[in-house]
Design a protein around this motif. Structure first.
Motif, PDB file in Angstrom:
ATOM      1  N   LEU A  47      37.070  38.021 181.873  1.00 27.15           N
ATOM      2  CA  LEU A  47      35.432  37.731 182.279  1.00 27.15           C
ATOM      3  C   LEU A  47      35.704  37.243 183.741  1.00 27.15           C
ATOM      4  O   LEU A  47      34.835  37.519 184.545  1.00 27.15           O
ATOM      5  CB  LEU A  47      34.500  37.114 180.982  1.00 27.15           C
ATOM      6  CG  LEU A  47      33.183  37.044 181.784  1.00 27.15           C
ATOM      7  CD1 LEU A  47      32.694  38.337 181.956  1.00 27.15           C
ATOM      8  CD2 LEU A  47      32.509  36.085 180.699  1.00 27.15           C
ATOM      9  N   GLY A  48      36.351  35.973 183.731  1.00 31.98           N
ATOM     10  CA  GLY A  48      36.364  35.454 184.805  1.00 31.98           C
ATOM     11  C   GLY A  48      36.850  36.275 186.165  1.00 31.98           C
ATOM     12  O   GLY A  48      36.210  36.407 187.332  1.00 31.98           O
ATOM     13  N   HIS A  49      37.941  36.766 185.975  1.00 33.05           N
ATOM     14  CA  HIS A  49      38.496  37.908 186.846  1.00 33.05           C
ATOM     15  C   HIS A  49      37.457  38.990 187.167  1.00 33.05           C
ATOM     16  O   HIS A  49      37.525  39.323 188.405  1.00 33.05           O
ATOM     17  CB  HIS A  49      39.943  38.545 186.465  1.00 33.05           C
ATOM     18  CG  HIS A  49      41.197  37.594 186.707  1.00 33.05           C
ATOM     19  ND1 HIS A  49      41.767  37.272 187.879  1.00 33.05           N
ATOM     20  CD2 HIS A  49      41.675  36.987 185.612  1.00 33.05           C
ATOM     21  CE1 HIS A  49      42.710  36.568 187.698  1.00 33.05           C
ATOM     22  NE2 HIS A  49      42.610  36.328 186.399  1.00 33.05           N
ATOM     23  N   LEU A  50      36.963  39.494 186.107  1.00 31.87           N
ATOM     24  CA  LEU A  50      35.910  40.702 186.361  1.00 31.87           C
ATOM     25  C   LEU A  50      34.811  40.236 187.258  1.00 31.87           C
ATOM     26  O   LEU A  50      34.388  40.697 188.162  1.00 31.87           O
ATOM     27  CB  LEU A  50      35.400  41.224 185.237  1.00 31.87           C
ATOM     28  CG  LEU A  50      36.311  41.970 184.266  1.00 31.87           C
ATOM     29  CD1 LEU A  50      35.812  42.356 183.109  1.00 31.87           C
ATOM     30  CD2 LEU A  50      36.865  43.284 184.761  1.00 31.87           C
ATOM     31  N   SER A  51      34.381  39.113 186.941  1.00 25.79           N
ATOM     32  CA  SER A  51      33.055  38.349 187.837  1.00 25.79           C
ATOM     33  C   SER A  51      33.150  38.124 189.188  1.00 25.79           C
ATOM     34  O   SER A  51      32.689  38.693 190.141  1.00 25.79           O
ATOM     35  CB  SER A  51      32.844  37.146 187.127  1.00 25.79           C
ATOM     36  OG  SER A  51      32.275  37.235 185.826  1.00 25.79           O
ATOM     37  N   VAL A  52      34.349  37.540 189.345  1.00 29.07           N
ATOM     38  CA  VAL A  52      34.812  37.260 190.752  1.00 29.07           C
ATOM     39  C   VAL A  52      35.137  38.663 191.615  1.00 29.07           C
ATOM     40  O   VAL A  52      34.669  38.642 192.974  1.00 29.07           O
ATOM     41  CB  VAL A  52      36.098  36.211 190.926  1.00 29.07           C
ATOM     42  CG1 VAL A  52      36.570  36.136 192.175  1.00 29.07           C
ATOM     43  CG2 VAL A  52      35.812  34.721 190.151  1.00 29.07           C
ATOM     44  N   GLY A  53      35.759  39.367 190.816  1.00 26.78           N
ATOM     45  CA  GLY A  53      36.154  40.663 191.752  1.00 26.78           C
ATOM     46  C   GLY A  53      35.067  41.572 191.990  1.00 26.78           C
ATOM     47  O   GLY A  53      34.833  42.051 192.992  1.00 26.78           O
ATOM     48  N   LEU A  54      34.020  41.455 191.159  1.00 23.39           N
ATOM     49  CA  LEU A  54      32.951  42.529 191.437  1.00 23.39           C
ATOM     50  C   LEU A  54      31.952  41.697 192.535  1.00 23.39           C
ATOM     51  O   LEU A  54      31.214  42.256 193.469  1.00 23.39           O
ATOM     52  CB  LEU A  54      31.827  42.692 190.058  1.00 23.39           C
ATOM     53  CG  LEU A  54      30.755  43.446 190.284  1.00 23.39           C
ATOM     54  CD1 LEU A  54      31.050  44.950 190.838  1.00 23.39           C
ATOM     55  CD2 LEU A  54      30.049  43.629 189.030  1.00 23.39           C
ATOM     56  N   SER A  55      31.781  40.364 192.166  1.00 28.11           N
ATOM     57  CA  SER A  55      31.013  39.553 193.236  1.00 28.11           C
ATOM     58  C   SER A  55      31.704  39.776 194.495  1.00 28.11           C
ATOM     59  O   SER A  55      30.560  39.943 195.783  1.00 28.11           O
ATOM     60  CB  SER A  55      31.150  38.264 192.964  1.00 28.11           C
ATOM     61  OG  SER A  55      30.546  38.015 191.741  1.00 28.11           O
ATOM     62  N   SER A  56      32.878  40.239 194.887  1.00 33.10           N
ATOM     63  CA  SER A  56      33.485  40.179 196.268  1.00 33.10           C
ATOM     64  C   SER A  56      32.910  41.626 196.704  1.00 33.10           C
ATOM     65  O   SER A  56      33.427  41.585 197.811  1.00 33.10           O
ATOM     66  CB  SER A  56      35.013  40.009 196.109  1.00 33.10           C
ATOM     67  OG  SER A  56      35.611  41.097 195.539  1.00 33.10           O
ATOM     68  N   GLN A  57      32.536  42.608 195.993  1.00 38.64           N
ATOM     69  CA  GLN A  57      32.238  43.870 196.597  1.00 38.64           C
ATOM     70  C   GLN A  57      30.863  44.044 196.787  1.00 38.64           C
ATOM     71  O   GLN A  57      30.546  45.022 197.557  1.00 38.64           O
ATOM     72  CB  GLN A  57      32.614  44.989 195.380  1.00 38.64           C
ATOM     73  CG  GLN A  57      33.749  44.963 195.021  1.00 38.64           C
ATOM     74  CD  GLN A  57      34.041  46.041 193.722  1.00 38.64           C
ATOM     75  OE1 GLN A  57      33.465  47.268 193.980  1.00 38.64           O
ATOM     76  NE2 GLN A  57      34.710  45.711 193.022  1.00 38.64           N
ATOM     77  N   LEU A  58      30.078  43.049 196.589  1.00 38.35           N
ATOM     78  CA  LEU A  58      28.806  42.933 196.711  1.00 38.35           C
ATOM     79  C   LEU A  58      28.102  42.496 198.167  1.00 38.35           C
ATOM     80  O   LEU A  58      28.638  41.319 198.532  1.00 38.35           O
ATOM     81  CB  LEU A  58      28.045  42.355 195.610  1.00 38.35           C
ATOM     82  CG  LEU A  58      28.059  42.949 194.129  1.00 38.35           C
ATOM     83  CD1 LEU A  58      27.434  42.123 193.263  1.00 38.35           C
ATOM     84  CD2 LEU A  58      27.916  44.441 193.974  1.00 38.35           C
ATOM     85  N   GLU A  59      27.428  43.203 198.759  1.00 30.30           N
ATOM     86  CA  GLU A  59      26.611  42.598 200.130  1.00 30.30           C
ATOM     87  C   GLU A  59      25.563  41.807 199.431  1.00 30.30           C
ATOM     88  O   GLU A  59      25.007  41.779 198.549  1.00 30.30           O
ATOM     89  CB  GLU A  59      26.061  43.586 200.913  1.00 30.30           C
ATOM     90  CG  GLU A  59      27.033  44.861 201.160  1.00 30.30           C
ATOM     91  CD  GLU A  59      28.132  44.368 202.211  1.00 30.30           C
ATOM     92  OE1 GLU A  59      27.681  43.771 203.116  1.00 30.30           O
ATOM     93  OE2 GLU A  59      29.158  44.973 202.121  1.00 30.30           O
ATOM     94  N   SER A  60      25.260  40.560 200.306  1.00 29.38           N
ATOM     95  CA  SER A  60      24.290  39.337 200.277  1.00 29.38           C
ATOM     96  C   SER A  60      23.003  40.261 199.831  1.00 29.38           C
ATOM     97  O   SER A  60      21.962  39.940 199.212  1.00 29.38           O
ATOM     98  CB  SER A  60      24.192  38.493 201.054  1.00 29.38           C
ATOM     99  OG  SER A  60      23.953  39.001 202.397  1.00 29.38           O
TER     100      SER A  60
END
Length: 143
Positions: free
Chosen positions: A29-42
């Protein structure tokens, strides 16, 4: 305080294999959360700071809900991944090839595995609530 968009219009959804032990589940869950967050524009995601009465700041929490669901098996997670790709929804996934060793070793092991042979342990998606519900409503809440 700035005006925030309706918090129910978008959401994060993580779907995790119910076959993992708790420590592994939290790691995935931690890896998924960080990975997806890095793809999103503010501009896509909204993060807010909370302040307590003493003036302490509790920073950068998601304005949008983060829902955690469970899947019975890898194939159900694979289908979520395929649906996200077909709908151009931002996602990240985690497979069993990403567990042992460092990231270089994990990348090599994943590269040497055909997609059909990958065991999916989790998928995390972000998008419009109504769209995501169309293909995630059959999953149960992770309790």
């Amino acid at each position: 305080m700035s005006v925030l968009p309706d918090e129910n219009q978008k959401r994060f959804i993580a779907i995790l294999s119910k076959k993992m032990e708790l420590g592994r589940t939290l790691n995935v869950l931690g890896h998924l959360s960080v990975g997806l967050s890095s793809q999103l524009e503010s501009s896509e995601s909204q993060y807010v700071d909370y302040a307590d009465m003493d003036g302490n700041v509790h920073p950068s929490l998601s304005h949008y809900p983060f829902i955690v669901l469970k899947a019975d098996n890898s194939n159900k997670l694979r289908k979520v991944r395929e649906e996200a790709i077909s709908r151009n929804i931002k996602f990240t996934d985690f497979t069993s090839s990403m567990i042992e060793g460092g990231s270089v070793e994990q990348q090599q092991r994943t590269k040497e595995t055909r997609e059909v042979d990958l065991e999916y342990l989790g998928v995390c998606i972000f998008g419009g609530t109504d769209t995501l519900r169309e293909f995630t409503k059959k999953f149960s809440l992770y309790k």
